[in-house]
Design a protein around this motif. Structure first.
Motif, mmCIF file in Angstrom:
data_model
loop_
_atom_site.group_PDB
_atom_site.id
_atom_site.type_symbol
_atom_site.label_atom_id
_atom_site.label_comp_id
_atom_site.label_asym_id
_atom_site.label_seq_id
_atom_site.Cartn_x
_atom_site.Cartn_y
_atom_site.Cartn_z
ATOM 1 N N GLY A 118 -7.934 8.941 5.300
ATOM 2 C CA GLY A 118 -8.314 7.796 6.104
ATOM 3 C C GLY A 118 -9.232 6.842 5.358
ATOM 4 O O GLY A 118 -9.054 5.618 5.399
ATOM 5 N N ALA A 119 -10.227 7.383 4.672
ATOM 6 C CA ALA A 119 -11.172 6.540 3.945
ATOM 7 C C ALA A 119 -10.477 5.772 2.821
ATOM 8 O O ALA A 119 -10.746 4.579 2.594
ATOM 9 N N VAL A 120 -9.574 6.447 2.110
ATOM 10 C CA VAL A 120 -8.859 5.794 1.014
ATOM 11 C C VAL A 120 -7.956 4.695 1.551
ATOM 12 O O VAL A 120 -7.886 3.591 0.987
ATOM 13 N N PHE A 121 -7.279 4.977 2.666
ATOM 14 C CA PHE A 121 -6.366 3.976 3.211
ATOM 15 C C PHE A 121 -7.134 2.762 3.728
ATOM 16 O O PHE A 121 -6.710 1.616 3.538
ATOM 17 N N ALA A 122 -8.238 3.003 4.377
ATOM 18 C CA ALA A 122 -9.059 1.881 4.853
ATOM 19 C C ALA A 122 -9.538 1.030 3.672
ATOM 20 O O ALA A 122 -9.526 -0.208 3.730
ATOM 21 N N ARG A 123 -9.954 1.696 2.589
ATOM 22 C CA ARG A 123 -10.372 0.964 1.401
ATOM 23 C C ARG A 123 -9.224 0.139 0.832
ATOM 24 O O ARG A 123 -9.409 -0.999 0.374
ATOM 25 N N ALA A 124 -8.009 0.684 0.880
ATOM 26 C CA ALA A 124 -6.833 -0.014 0.352
ATOM 27 C C ALA A 124 -6.552 -1.291 1.147
ATOM 28 O O ALA A 124 -6.237 -2.339 0.575
ATOM 29 N N ILE A 125 -6.639 -1.205 2.481
ATOM 30 C CA ILE A 125 -6.387 -2.385 3.314
ATOM 31 C C ILE A 125 -7.410 -3.478 3.014
ATOM 32 O O ILE A 125 -7.058 -4.656 2.838
ATOM 33 N N ILE A 164 0.869 -1.181 0.000
ATOM 34 C CA ILE A 164 0.000 0.000 0.000
ATOM 35 C C ILE A 164 0.895 1.216 0.000
ATOM 36 O O ILE A 164 1.537 1.547 1.001
ATOM 37 N N ASP A 165 0.951 1.901 -1.145
ATOM 38 C CA ASP A 165 1.953 2.956 -1.309
ATOM 39 C C ASP A 165 1.588 3.820 -2.499
ATOM 40 O O ASP A 165 0.402 4.009 -2.783
ATOM 41 N N SER A 166 2.610 4.294 -3.211
ATOM 42 C CA SER A 166 2.372 5.151 -4.375
ATOM 43 C C SER A 166 2.223 4.355 -5.659
ATOM 44 O O SER A 166 2.249 4.925 -6.747
ATOM 45 N N GLY A 167 2.047 3.040 -5.547
ATOM 46 C CA GLY A 167 1.988 2.167 -6.707
ATOM 47 C C GLY A 167 3.322 1.468 -6.910
ATOM 48 O O GLY A 167 4.317 1.784 -6.252
ATOM 49 N N THR A 168 3.354 0.522 -7.813
ATOM 50 C CA THR A 168 4.591 -0.192 -8.133
ATOM 51 C C THR A 168 4.723 -0.272 -9.643
ATOM 52 O O THR A 168 3.815 -0.763 -10.325
ATOM 53 N N ASP A 169 5.820 0.212 -10.178
ATOM 54 C CA ASP A 169 6.023 0.230 -11.627
ATOM 55 C C ASP A 169 6.358 -1.183 -12.095
ATOM 56 O O ASP A 169 7.459 -1.678 -11.871
ATOM 57 N N SER A 170 5.404 -1.813 -12.770
ATOM 58 C CA SER A 170 5.595 -3.197 -13.216
ATOM 59 C C SER A 170 6.525 -3.301 -14.414
ATOM 60 O O SER A 170 6.904 -4.409 -14.801
ATOM 61 N N SER A 171 6.910 -2.167 -15.018
ATOM 62 C CA SER A 171 7.785 -2.216 -16.188
ATOM 63 C C SER A 171 9.265 -2.201 -15.815
ATOM 64 O O SER A 171 10.115 -2.358 -16.696
ATOM 65 N N HIS A 172 9.585 -1.983 -14.541
ATOM 66 C CA HIS A 172 10.999 -2.009 -14.146
ATOM 67 C C HIS A 172 11.572 -3.393 -14.461
ATOM 68 O O HIS A 172 10.932 -4.413 -14.181
ATOM 69 N N PRO A 173 12.778 -3.470 -15.052
ATOM 70 C CA PRO A 173 13.314 -4.773 -15.463
ATOM 71 C C PRO A 173 13.370 -5.805 -14.344
ATOM 72 O O PRO A 173 13.185 -6.998 -14.599
ATOM 73 N N ALA A 177 -6.716 -5.064 -0.341
ATOM 74 C CA ALA A 177 -5.569 -5.974 -0.281
ATOM 75 C C ALA A 177 -5.982 -7.328 0.287
ATOM 76 O O ALA A 177 -5.578 -8.384 -0.221
ATOM 77 N N VAL A 178 -6.791 -7.296 1.334
ATOM 78 C CA VAL A 178 -7.261 -8.550 1.935
ATOM 79 C C VAL A 178 -8.121 -9.320 0.938
ATOM 80 O O VAL A 178 -7.949 -10.539 0.739
ATOM 81 N N ASP A 179 -9.026 -8.633 0.290
ATOM 82 C CA ASP A 179 -9.933 -9.287 -0.660
ATOM 83 C C ASP A 179 -9.189 -9.808 -1.887
ATOM 84 O O ASP A 179 -9.667 -10.744 -2.552
ATOM 85 N N ASP A 180 -8.031 -9.223 -2.209
ATOM 86 C CA ASP A 180 -7.220 -9.690 -3.334
ATOM 87 C C ASP A 180 -6.316 -10.860 -2.949
ATOM 88 O O ASP A 180 -5.466 -11.280 -3.740
ATOM 89 N N GLY A 181 -6.469 -11.360 -1.730
ATOM 90 C CA GLY A 181 -5.741 -12.546 -1.325
ATOM 91 C C GLY A 181 -4.355 -12.307 -0.775
ATOM 92 O O GLY A 181 -3.509 -13.211 -0.805
ATOM 93 N N ALA A 182 -4.098 -11.117 -0.250
ATOM 94 C CA ALA A 182 -2.764 -10.841 0.299
ATOM 95 C C ALA A 182 -2.514 -11.694 1.544
ATOM 96 O O ALA A 182 -3.373 -11.814 2.417
ATOM 97 N N ASP A 183 -1.321 -12.269 1.620
ATOM 98 C CA ASP A 183 -0.875 -12.986 2.808
ATOM 99 C C ASP A 183 -0.133 -12.060 3.767
ATOM 100 O O ASP A 183 -0.099 -12.302 4.969
ATOM 101 N N VAL A 184 0.490 -11.025 3.202
ATOM 102 C CA VAL A 184 1.231 -10.022 3.975
ATOM 103 C C VAL A 184 0.866 -8.665 3.394
ATOM 104 O O VAL A 184 0.741 -8.520 2.171
#
Length: 432
Positions: free
Chosen positions: A160-167, A75-84, A170-177
């Motif tokens: 706060g609302a955005v961060f709560a939605r993010a958590i 949970i952050d500013s995103g992750t650039d999936s194009s980085h080698p 993440a859980v609903d997407d199957g995150a283990d950590v």
């Protein structure tokens, strides 16, 4: 560094430290996505092994676990999936700012750096790589602003609302950590409920302890979600094992990890050097992923206990911001818990300061330097005396006049001398 925000606002923890890295980026940077208002520049490729990798030595644990089959939400500013080094390791994720898929975009590199510490793959000619390279990153985008930028820098940031939605996402997407290198300095009820939801779903939650240490002027502000129950709060140390100056002190610090001048990826290509608890946090998240991959039957609570019980002794205890000690991925994966409660190792003893011994050492250092100079002077004098001993007698013999070597005799033709013949007259011969 973290900047104070209004009550329900967050800021990304950690500031970029620019350094001169020698090898240029191998590929040209592509244009920033349209959603990025102030995109950061890509970094340069780091070819040397960073100190934090030498410290944690992830290669030792890879025969037992590489993080395979574990999903780590960042949970952050995103992750650039194009980085080698991140290609093939990042899902599409979720953009919580816009409520739509698309967390695999990063405008400011912060989230890419955090994710790369967890799962960056090894690449020829690159010294940096992640601790759990086979883990899958689930990027949840909640900000597009760096912590060291002012409020007028442009770009959306988390509430706060955005961060709560993010958590919850993440859980609903199957995150283990779930890695949360973001900090709120107010206990937002929506976030607290989302944390409780994640705990009930058996997710390991890891959060930065914040970069607002007050140096004793006043108590450090309480960081959330690190201070919520069920969340592992992470402080940061430097390459000497000492807590970095800005890493906060409080009961919410459960463990520490390298976070001072660590190398991590930037958006698009390359790497930069980063400071702060933001970048210590993914080292603990990666270790949790290694444990969950090696022993998938362990609960989140058991994983947390393993992390704290296998931490190495630090230079201080919890009252000095070190928690249970320094995370150790190898011990966390290979050691097993007993039925007893985890016990933190005592801190490393401080070396006592002896003023008299220090004064003696200083005097000996002065004497040593003096003896060195005297020795050099005597050696020089001996060379001069030896040279004079050779030159003076010769000078006296020549009366200090320059001399030339004698010319060799001229060579002439050889002359054959006539041979002389003598004979004796016998005595019996008549004389005449």
């Amino acid at each position: 560094m973290v900047r104070d925000r209004p009550m329900a606002a967050f800021a990304l923890v950690g500031a970029v430290l620019t350094t001169a890295l020698t090898v240029p980026a191998p590929t040209p940077a592509r244009a920033a996505p349209a959603i990025c208002q102030n995109p950061s520049d890509p970094g340069e490729v780091n070819t040397e092994t960073p100190w934090h990798q030498r410290w944690l030595a992830p290669q030792r644990v890879w025969p037992f676990s590489t993080g395979a089959r574990v999903r780590v939400a960042v949970i952050d500013s995103g992750t650039d999936s194009s980085h080698p080094q991140m290609a093939g390791r990042v899902t599409t994720g979720f953009d919580a700012l816009r409520g739509a898929p698309g967390g695999d975009v990063d405008c400011v590199s912060h989230g890419t750096a955090v994710a790369s510490i967890i799962a960056a793959g090894r690449q020829e000619g690159v010294g940096f790589y992640g601790l759990a390279p086979d883990a899958t990153i689930v990027p949840i985008r909640v900000s597009e602003r760096n912590a060291n930028e002012g409020a007028d820098a442009g770009g959306d940031t988390v509430t706060g609302a955005v961060f709560a939605r993010a958590i919850r996402q993440a859980v609903d997407d199957g995150a283990d950590v779930i890695n949360m290198s973001v900090t709120l300095y107010y206990p937002d009820p929506d976030v607290e409920q989302a944390v409780r939801y994640a705990v009930e779903q058996d997710v390991v939650l890891v959060a930065a302890a914040g970069n607002q240490h007050q140096d004793g002027a006043r108590p450090d502000p309480v960081p959330y979600p690190a201070a919520f129950d069920g969340v592992i709060g992470v402080g940061a140390i430097d390459q000497n094992g000492a807590r970095i100056r800005q890493s906060q002190i409080g009961p919410y610090v459960d463990i520490v990890a390298p976070g001072g001048a660590v190398v991590a990826a930037t958006r698009l290509v390359g790497h930069s050097v980063w400071d702060g608890t933001s970048f210590a946090t993914p080292m603990v998240s990666a270790t949790a992923a290694l444990i969950r991959s090696a022993e998938p039957n362990l609960s989140a609570k058991e994983v947390t206990s393993r992390l704290l019980a296998t931490a190495d002794p630090a230079r201080g205890d919890a009252s000095r911001g070190y928690g249970s000690g320094v995370v150790n991925p190898y011990r966390a994966v290979t050691e097993r818990l007993t039925t007893g409660a985890p016990v933190a190792q005592p801190p490393l003893p401080d070396v006592p300061y002896d003023a008299a011994a220090a004064a003696r050492a200083e005097r000996w250092a002065v004497f040593g330097r003096l003896a060195l100079w005297i020795g050099l002077a005597l050696a020089t004098l001996a060379v001069v005396v030896a040279a004079l001993a050779v030159l003076l007698p010769r000078g006296r013999r020549t009366r200090w006049r320059p001399t030339r070597p004698a010319a060799p005799p001229a060579a002439g033709p050889e002359i054959d001398e006539p041979e002389e013949h003598f004979f004796r007259v016998p005595s019996s011969m008549p004389r005449g």
